[in-house]
Design an enzyme around this catalytic site. Structure first.
Site, mmCIF file in Angstrom:
data_model
loop_
_atom_site.group_PDB
_atom_site.id
_atom_site.type_symbol
_atom_site.label_atom_id
_atom_site.label_comp_id
_atom_site.label_asym_id
_atom_site.label_seq_id
_atom_site.Cartn_x
_atom_site.Cartn_y
_atom_site.Cartn_z
ATOM 1 N N CYS A 119 -12.953 0.297 8.828
ATOM 2 C CA CYS A 119 -12.024 -0.598 7.630
ATOM 3 C C CYS A 119 -12.392 0.608 7.013
ATOM 4 C CB CYS A 119 -12.554 -1.478 7.309
ATOM 5 S SG CYS A 119 -12.643 -3.117 8.640
ATOM 6 N N CYS B 185 0.681 -1.312 0.101
ATOM 7 C CA CYS B 185 -0.009 0.120 0.154
ATOM 8 C C CYS B 185 0.877 1.226 -0.010
ATOM 9 C CB CYS B 185 -0.395 -0.200 1.490
ATOM 10 S SG CYS B 185 -1.934 -1.304 1.442
ATOM 11 N N HIS C 265 -9.384 3.805 -0.641
ATOM 12 C CA HIS C 265 -8.000 3.536 -0.713
ATOM 13 C C HIS C 265 -7.462 2.043 -1.768
ATOM 14 C CE1 HIS C 265 -4.001 1.781 0.616
ATOM 15 N NE2 HIS C 265 -3.944 1.488 1.190
ATOM 16 N N LYS D 207 -10.161 5.859 5.033
ATOM 17 C CA LYS D 207 -11.455 5.602 5.167
ATOM 18 C C LYS D 207 -12.252 5.435 4.675
ATOM 19 C CE LYS D 207 -13.434 2.989 7.414
ATOM 20 N NZ LYS D 207 -15.123 3.695 6.720
HETATM 21 C C1 COA Z 1 -14.426 -3.892 5.182
HETATM 22 C C2 COA Z 1 -14.390 -5.381 3.958
HETATM 23 C C3 COA Z 1 -14.780 -6.403 4.587
HETATM 24 C C4 COA Z 1 -16.193 -4.998 3.357
HETATM 25 O O1 COA Z 1 -16.542 -6.153 2.690
HETATM 26 P P1 COA Z 1 -17.433 -6.701 2.591
HETATM 27 O O2 COA Z 1 -18.184 -7.356 3.600
HETATM 28 O O3 COA Z 1 -17.358 -7.423 1.027
HETATM 29 O O4 COA Z 1 -18.204 -5.513 2.168
HETATM 30 P P2 COA Z 1 -19.193 -4.865 0.777
HETATM 31 O O5 COA Z 1 -18.354 -4.521 -0.737
HETATM 32 O O6 COA Z 1 -20.053 -6.414 0.259
HETATM 33 O O7 COA Z 1 -20.198 -3.643 0.762
HETATM 34 C C5 COA Z 1 -21.303 -3.458 1.974
HETATM 35 C C6 COA Z 1 -22.006 -2.732 2.128
HETATM 36 O O8 COA Z 1 -21.266 -2.080 3.102
HETATM 37 C C7 COA Z 1 -20.023 -1.156 2.129
HETATM 38 N N1 COA Z 1 -18.880 -1.074 2.705
HETATM 39 C C8 COA Z 1 -18.384 -2.251 2.342
HETATM 40 N N2 COA Z 1 -16.765 -1.315 2.665
HETATM 41 C C9 COA Z 1 -17.301 -0.452 3.512
HETATM 42 C C10 COA Z 1 -16.179 -0.205 4.887
HETATM 43 N N3 COA Z 1 -14.562 -0.100 4.441
HETATM 44 N N4 COA Z 1 -16.555 1.602 5.387
HETATM 45 C C11 COA Z 1 -17.728 1.471 5.347
HETATM 46 N N5 COA Z 1 -18.791 1.164 4.354
HETATM 47 C C12 COA Z 1 -18.055 -0.154 3.341
HETATM 48 C C13 COA Z 1 -20.304 -0.804 0.833
HETATM 49 O O9 COA Z 1 -20.492 0.415 -0.118
HETATM 50 C C14 COA Z 1 -22.020 -1.084 0.656
HETATM 51 O O10 COA Z 1 -22.520 -0.763 1.121
HETATM 52 P P3 COA Z 1 -24.492 -0.767 0.569
HETATM 53 O O11 COA Z 1 -25.376 -1.755 0.942
HETATM 54 O O12 COA Z 1 -25.202 0.347 1.275
HETATM 55 O O13 COA Z 1 -24.065 -0.973 -0.708
HETATM 56 C C15 COA Z 1 -13.758 -5.075 2.652
HETATM 57 O O14 COA Z 1 -13.959 -3.957 1.832
HETATM 58 C C16 COA Z 1 -12.509 -4.829 3.149
HETATM 59 O O15 COA Z 1 -11.184 -5.535 3.477
HETATM 60 N N6 COA Z 1 -11.388 -3.591 3.622
HETATM 61 C C17 COA Z 1 -9.884 -3.879 3.237
HETATM 62 C C18 COA Z 1 -9.547 -3.491 2.428
HETATM 63 C C19 COA Z 1 -7.908 -3.935 2.855
HETATM 64 O O16 COA Z 1 -7.555 -4.710 3.593
HETATM 65 N N7 COA Z 1 -7.100 -2.905 2.520
HETATM 66 C C20 COA Z 1 -5.503 -2.846 2.374
HETATM 67 C C21 COA Z 1 -5.500 -2.673 3.906
HETATM 68 S S1 COA Z 1 -4.155 -2.873 4.534
#
Ligand code: COA
Length: 384
Positions: free
Chosen positions: A206, A84, A332, A328
């Site tokens: 996240c 990242c 990202h 956030k």
């Molecule tokens: C947090 C996380 C697990 C959610 O993934 P998910 O459960 O597959 O979520 P979805 O994509 O199915 O989204 C479901 C809903 O939550 C919302 N959403 C997803 N991630 C979100 C987040 N991080 N913050 C706020 N809302 C979020 C989506 O917009 C969606 O909303 P909607 O139903 O109103 O359309 C995923 O975003 C993730 O893995 N994030 C971390 C990424 C990462 O590790 N990056 C590197 C860092 S070092």
């Protein structure tokens, strides 16, 4: 050879789930620059593009691909991969190219993540931590940062409310950023009660998965004013590494690479912490923003949580952090994040940040972390 290095133009695409290709995103980023980038591209000598190749798009040679679509070939262009922190390091490379004699260089980044299934996204994300001991044992990045959060809570009494308050602030900031992924205000209750991802981190602790691109043009002191009346000077550049696996680190309630990179950057800039007006820090998870506040030296260990509750880091606070919405809520797109932070610093220092413009700012800091802290860059930028 130029001692002083200027940022003369910077732009980014929108971040989010966009359905666009890498090339289209990069062109969007070029179009977002205030200057005539076609002319600048003809003067560019070195190009560094941060990219992990997480999605199903072009995996090899992305730097040449992007520059070709900016209508330039025949120059040195390379991909930089440090998880990242890829484009934080691309920016450092472009800065060093100018210090070594180039007149114009480019740092940028691109990532298309949302053309993969959630399962594949999580697999590819996890391998930027320690693959052998962490990823293949099932740990996700959320899981790794959750361990760091638990330890910080144990050592310093940090609470879930402190972490959730970071999410509330960054979502609020993103509302004023048209390029951000989320434009949705959240309450403290929503953040505290969001679905659990990895205890103690919930959904709103996240960052999301994002597509996006960003680009920054750097120039030597001799040519910078040919292109702009408002060059923004890079006064400090620091970078460091650490063990990839948490079990190899003496402490997991801090990120040592951040401390070391900051020491280099602030020494080079010859300033005190109190002279830094605002910062874009690497908040891939809310605990990461709290750790950055301490490891960058703005607060003693264990004191950042109270500062968050006092709103010190809000847009009207003593040290605004992640006015863009941060990872956030701005989003990202891995490889594009580091130079995306520089775009925000540049926009603030040239007073082009629209509704989120900070008043009377002269010095900004960008902090970009790879994985759970194995790599880190810190850059300090200043206007005259
Ligand atoms: C947090 C996380 C697990 C959610 O993934 P998910 O459960 O597959 O979520 P979805 O994509 O199915 O989204 C479901 C809903 O939550 C919302 N959403 C997803 N991630 C979100 C987040 N991080 N913050 C706020 N809302 C979020 C989506 O917009 C969606 O909303 P909607 O139903 O109103 O359309 C995923 O975003 C993730 O893995 N994030 C971390 C990424 C990462 O590790 N990056 C590197 C860092 S070092």
């Amino acid at each position: 050879m130029s001692k002083r290095v200027a940022v003369i133009a910077a732009g980014q695409s929108k971040f989010g789930t966009l359905g666009k290709s890498m090339k289209e995103l990069f062109i969007d980023a070029l179009k977002d620059c205030e200057l005539n980038t076609k002319e600048l591209l003809t003067k560019t000598e070195e190009v560094y593009i941060g990219n992990l190749g997480v999605g199903g798009s072009q995996l090899g040679n992305p730097a040449a691909l992007l520059i070709e679509h900016g209508l330039r070939t025949g120059i040195s262009a390379q991909r930089v991969e440090n998880a990242c922190a890829s484009s934080g390091f691309a920016f450092r490379d472009a800065y060093r190219a100018i210090r070594s004699g180039a007149k114009v260089s480019i740092a940028g980044g691109v990532e298309v993540m949302n053309d993969l299934s959630p399962l594949h996204q999580k697999y590819w994300l996890g391998v930027s931590g320690d693959t052998e001991w962490e990823r293949l044992a099932g740990a996700t990045f959320a899981g790794i940062y959750a361990l760091m959060a638990k330890r910080h809570m144990y050592e310093y009494g940090t609470t879930k409310e402190m972490l959730a308050s970071i999410a509330v602030k960054n979502h609020r900031n993103a509302i004023n950023n048209p390029k951000a992924q989320f434009h949705k205000e959240i309450s403290l209750e929503m953040a505290l009660n969001s679905p659990l991802v990895a205890d103690p981190l919930g959904l709103f602790d996240c960052c999301p998965t994002s597509d996006g691109a960003s680009v920054v043009f750097l120039a030597s002191e001799e040519v910078a004013r040919k292109y702009t009346d408002e060059p923004i000077w890079v006064t400090g550049s620091g970078a460091a590494t650490d063990f990839l696996a948490l079990h190899d680190r003496p402490l997991i309630s801090e990120i040592k690479a951040t401390q070391l990179a900051m020491k280099q950057a602030i020494n080079q800039a010859e300033i005190k912490h109190s002279e830094i007006d605002f910062a874009e820090v690497h908040d891939c998870f809310t605990i990461a923003e709290l750790l950055a506040m301490e490891d960058l030296g703005f607060y003693d260990k264990g004191e950042a949580g109270d500062a968050i509750l006092r709103n010190d880091t809000g847009i009207d606070g003593t040290l605004p952090i992640n006015v863009s919405g941060g990872l956030k809520a701005k989003g990202h797109p891995l490889g594009a994040t580091g130079t995306g932070q520089i775009v925000e610093i540049f926009n603030q220092l040239t007073e082009n940040a629209g509704k989120r413009q900070l008043k009377n700012v002269q010095t900004g800091l960008a902090h970009n972390v790879g994985g759970s802290g194995a790599t880190c860059t810190v850059h300090i930028l200043r206007r005259e």
